[in-house]
Design a protein around this motif. Structure first.
Motif, PDB file in Angstrom:
ATOM      1  N   GLY A   7      -1.790  10.949   8.118  1.00 46.19           N
ATOM      2  CA  GLY A   7      -1.018  10.249   9.131  1.00 46.19           C
ATOM      3  C   GLY A   7      -1.876   9.400  10.065  1.00 46.19           C
ATOM      4  N   ARG A   8      -3.151   9.726  10.181  1.00 48.12           N
ATOM      5  CA  ARG A   8      -4.018   8.990  11.101  1.00 48.12           C
ATOM      6  C   ARG A   8      -4.308   7.569  10.621  1.00 48.12           C
ATOM      7  N   TYR A   9      -4.520   7.395   9.318  1.00 47.32           N
ATOM      8  CA  TYR A   9      -4.848   6.063   8.806  1.00 47.32           C
ATOM      9  C   TYR A   9      -3.654   5.118   8.953  1.00 47.32           C
ATOM     10  N   ARG A  10      -2.479   5.593   8.609  1.00 47.93           N
ATOM     11  CA  ARG A  10      -1.277   4.755   8.736  1.00 47.93           C
ATOM     12  C   ARG A  10      -1.059   4.369  10.202  1.00 47.93           C
ATOM     13  N   ALA A  11      -1.278   5.312  11.117  1.00 47.73           N
ATOM     14  CA  ALA A  11      -1.128   5.027  12.547  1.00 47.73           C
ATOM     15  C   ALA A  11      -2.148   3.978  12.997  1.00 47.73           C
ATOM     16  N   ALA A  12      -3.377   4.076  12.505  1.00 45.44           N
ATOM     17  CA  ALA A  12      -4.407   3.102  12.865  1.00 45.44           C
ATOM     18  C   ALA A  12      -4.032   1.715  12.364  1.00 45.44           C
ATOM     19  N   LEU A  13      -3.551   1.602  11.141  1.00 46.27           N
ATOM     20  CA  LEU A  13      -3.134   0.300  10.614  1.00 46.27           C
ATOM     21  C   LEU A  13      -2.000  -0.289  11.429  1.00 46.27           C
ATOM     22  N   THR A  14      -1.048   0.545  11.799  1.00 46.53           N
ATOM     23  CA  THR A  14       0.079   0.093  12.616  1.00 46.53           C
ATOM     24  C   THR A  14      -0.417  -0.432  13.962  1.00 46.53           C
TER      25      THR A  14
ATOM     26  N   MET B 149       0.859  -1.168   0.000  1.00 47.85           N
ATOM     27  CA  MET B 149       0.000   0.000   0.000  1.00 47.85           C
ATOM     28  C   MET B 149       0.902   1.227   0.000  1.00 47.85           C
ATOM     29  N   LYS B 150       0.607   2.130  -0.897  1.00 49.72           N
ATOM     30  CA  LYS B 150       1.389   3.353  -1.034  1.00 49.72           C
ATOM     31  C   LYS B 150       0.587   4.518  -0.450  1.00 49.72           C
ATOM     32  N   PHE B 151       1.226   5.320   0.387  1.00 49.04           N
ATOM     33  CA  PHE B 151       0.572   6.467   1.005  1.00 49.04           C
ATOM     34  C   PHE B 151       1.044   7.757   0.349  1.00 49.04           C
ATOM     35  N   ALA B 152       0.159   8.731   0.301  1.00 50.65           N
ATOM     36  CA  ALA B 152       0.503  10.059  -0.224  1.00 50.65           C
ATOM     37  C   ALA B 152      -0.048  11.114   0.728  1.00 50.65           C
ATOM     38  N   ARG B 153       0.660  12.223   0.814  1.00 54.36           N
ATOM     39  CA  ARG B 153       0.195  13.330   1.649  1.00 54.36           C
ATOM     40  C   ARG B 153      -1.096  13.888   1.065  1.00 54.36           C
ATOM     41  N   GLN B 154      -2.031  14.226   1.910  1.00 56.58           N
ATOM     42  CA  GLN B 154      -3.311  14.738   1.446  1.00 56.58           C
ATOM     43  C   GLN B 154      -3.257  16.224   1.110  1.00 56.58           C
ATOM     44  N   HIS B 155      -2.289  16.945   1.684  1.00 58.23           N
ATOM     45  CA  HIS B 155      -2.192  18.382   1.431  1.00 58.23           C
ATOM     46  C   HIS B 155      -0.860  18.724   0.770  1.00 58.23           C
ATOM     47  N   LEU B 156      -0.937  19.465  -0.327  1.00 65.88           N
ATOM     48  CA  LEU B 156       0.253  19.930  -1.048  1.00 65.88           C
ATOM     49  C   LEU B 156       0.140  21.425  -1.251  1.00 65.88           C
ATOM     50  N   LEU B 157       1.191  22.125  -0.962  1.00 65.28           N
ATOM     51  CA  LEU B 157       1.233  23.576  -1.155  1.00 65.28           C
ATOM     52  C   LEU B 157       0.034  24.272  -0.509  1.00 65.28           C
ATOM     53  N   GLY B 158      -0.356  23.780   0.669  1.00 63.60           N
ATOM     54  CA  GLY B 158      -1.429  24.411   1.421  1.00 63.60           C
ATOM     55  C   GLY B 158      -2.833  24.072   0.954  1.00 63.60           C
ATOM     56  N   LYS B 159      -2.972  23.196  -0.031  1.00 61.48           N
ATOM     57  CA  LYS B 159      -4.295  22.815  -0.553  1.00 61.48           C
ATOM     58  C   LYS B 159      -4.439  21.295  -0.520  1.00 61.48           C
ATOM     59  N   ASP B 160      -5.679  20.857  -0.384  1.00 61.39           N
ATOM     60  CA  ASP B 160      -5.981  19.437  -0.422  1.00 61.39           C
ATOM     61  C   ASP B 160      -5.666  18.901  -1.815  1.00 61.39           C
ATOM     62  N   LEU B 161      -5.173  17.667  -1.913  1.00 65.50           N
ATOM     63  CA  LEU B 161      -4.829  17.063  -3.206  1.00 65.50           C
ATOM     64  C   LEU B 161      -6.028  17.043  -4.147  1.00 65.50           C
ATOM     65  N   HIS B 162      -7.233  16.879  -3.613  1.00 66.70           N
ATOM     66  CA  HIS B 162      -8.436  16.878  -4.453  1.00 66.70           C
ATOM     67  C   HIS B 162      -8.594  18.219  -5.182  1.00 66.70           C
ATOM     68  N   PHE B 163      -8.213  19.292  -4.529  1.00 69.61           N
ATOM     69  CA  PHE B 163      -8.248  20.612  -5.165  1.00 69.61           C
ATOM     70  C   PHE B 163      -7.364  20.607  -6.411  1.00 69.61           C
ATOM     71  N   TRP B 164      -6.130  20.100  -6.264  1.00 63.97           N
ATOM     72  CA  TRP B 164      -5.186  20.104  -7.387  1.00 63.97           C
ATOM     73  C   TRP B 164      -5.646  19.174  -8.511  1.00 63.97           C
ATOM     74  N   LEU B 165      -6.195  18.025  -8.168  1.00 64.16           N
ATOM     75  CA  LEU B 165      -6.673  17.095  -9.200  1.00 64.16           C
ATOM     76  C   LEU B 165      -7.832  17.701  -9.984  1.00 64.16           C
ATOM     77  N   THR B 166      -8.706  18.418  -9.287  1.00 67.60           N
ATOM     78  CA  THR B 166      -9.825  19.086  -9.950  1.00 67.60           C
ATOM     79  C   THR B 166      -9.343  20.260 -10.779  1.00 67.60           C
ATOM     80  N   ARG B 167      -8.463  21.075 -10.206  1.00 66.35           N
ATOM     81  CA  ARG B 167      -7.963  22.276 -10.883  1.00 66.35           C
ATOM     82  C   ARG B 167      -7.219  21.945 -12.181  1.00 66.35           C
ATOM     83  N   THR B 168      -6.431  20.866 -12.163  1.00 66.86           N
ATOM     84  CA  THR B 168      -5.648  20.494 -13.348  1.00 66.86           C
ATOM     85  C   THR B 168      -6.463  19.708 -14.371  1.00 66.86           C
TER      86      THR B 168
END
Length: 157
Positions: A43-50, A1-20
């Motif tokens: 970070g919460r989901y990975r901690a819960a799995l651990t 399972m690969k994890f990615a940060r949800q926020h980039l450059l102060g915005k949620d990743l969904h914002f960037w995916l929609t904007r682009t």
């Protein structure tokens, strides 16, 4: 399972995916081996799995009334049950239908529609039509498209 940060450059990743436009670009048919989308996490989901949460179990073998039975014969009472097939569909129960699955067990489809069975459609598959096809953000678009195709098929029948 690969994890990615949800926020980039102060915005949620969904914002960037929609904007682009990547979120809705119908690129799925161009990708022979599409990359698996990462799990967006703060970070919460990975901690819960651990920590061993959530309680993960194999698929049950029987559902009777308000009880579920597992392969080892143990049963448990349930108040509610949600079945979700996204991310890594496991569809061996379709293997007996001609032309439904490819040799690897993946659904054969064109934008979610089964070419072998016009009355069958899939939703929630990775890269079905776009990056967001197997997410809560994108499955609705694909479900609406599948419903229109099925309605058209039924109207012709």
């Amino acid at each position: 399972m690969k994890f990615a940060r949800q926020h980039l450059l102060g915005k949620d990743l969904h914002f960037w995916l929609t904007r682009t436009g990547l979120d809705t670009a119908p690129l799925g048919h161009l990708l022979k081996n599409p990359p698996a989308p990462p799990v967006l996490d703060d970070g919460r989901y990975r901690a819960a799995l651990t920590a061993g949460a959530p309680d993960r179990r194999p698929m049950f073998t029987r559902l009777t009334g308000d009880r579920v039975t597992w392969d080892d014969g143990t049963t448990e009472r349930l108040d509610a049950l949600i079945l979700a097939t996204g991310y890594r569909p496991h569809l061996p129960y379709l293997a007996g239908l001609d032309g439904i699955l490819d040799p690897a067990g993946h659904p054969r489809h064109r934008g979610g529609a089964s070419p072998a069975h016009p009355g069958l459609a899939f939703v929630g598959l990775e890269w079905q039509r776009s990056l967001s096809s197997n997410t809560l953000r994108g499955v609705g678009r694909d479900a609406a498209r599948a419903a229109r195709r099925l309605a058209a098929h039924l109207a012709r029948s």
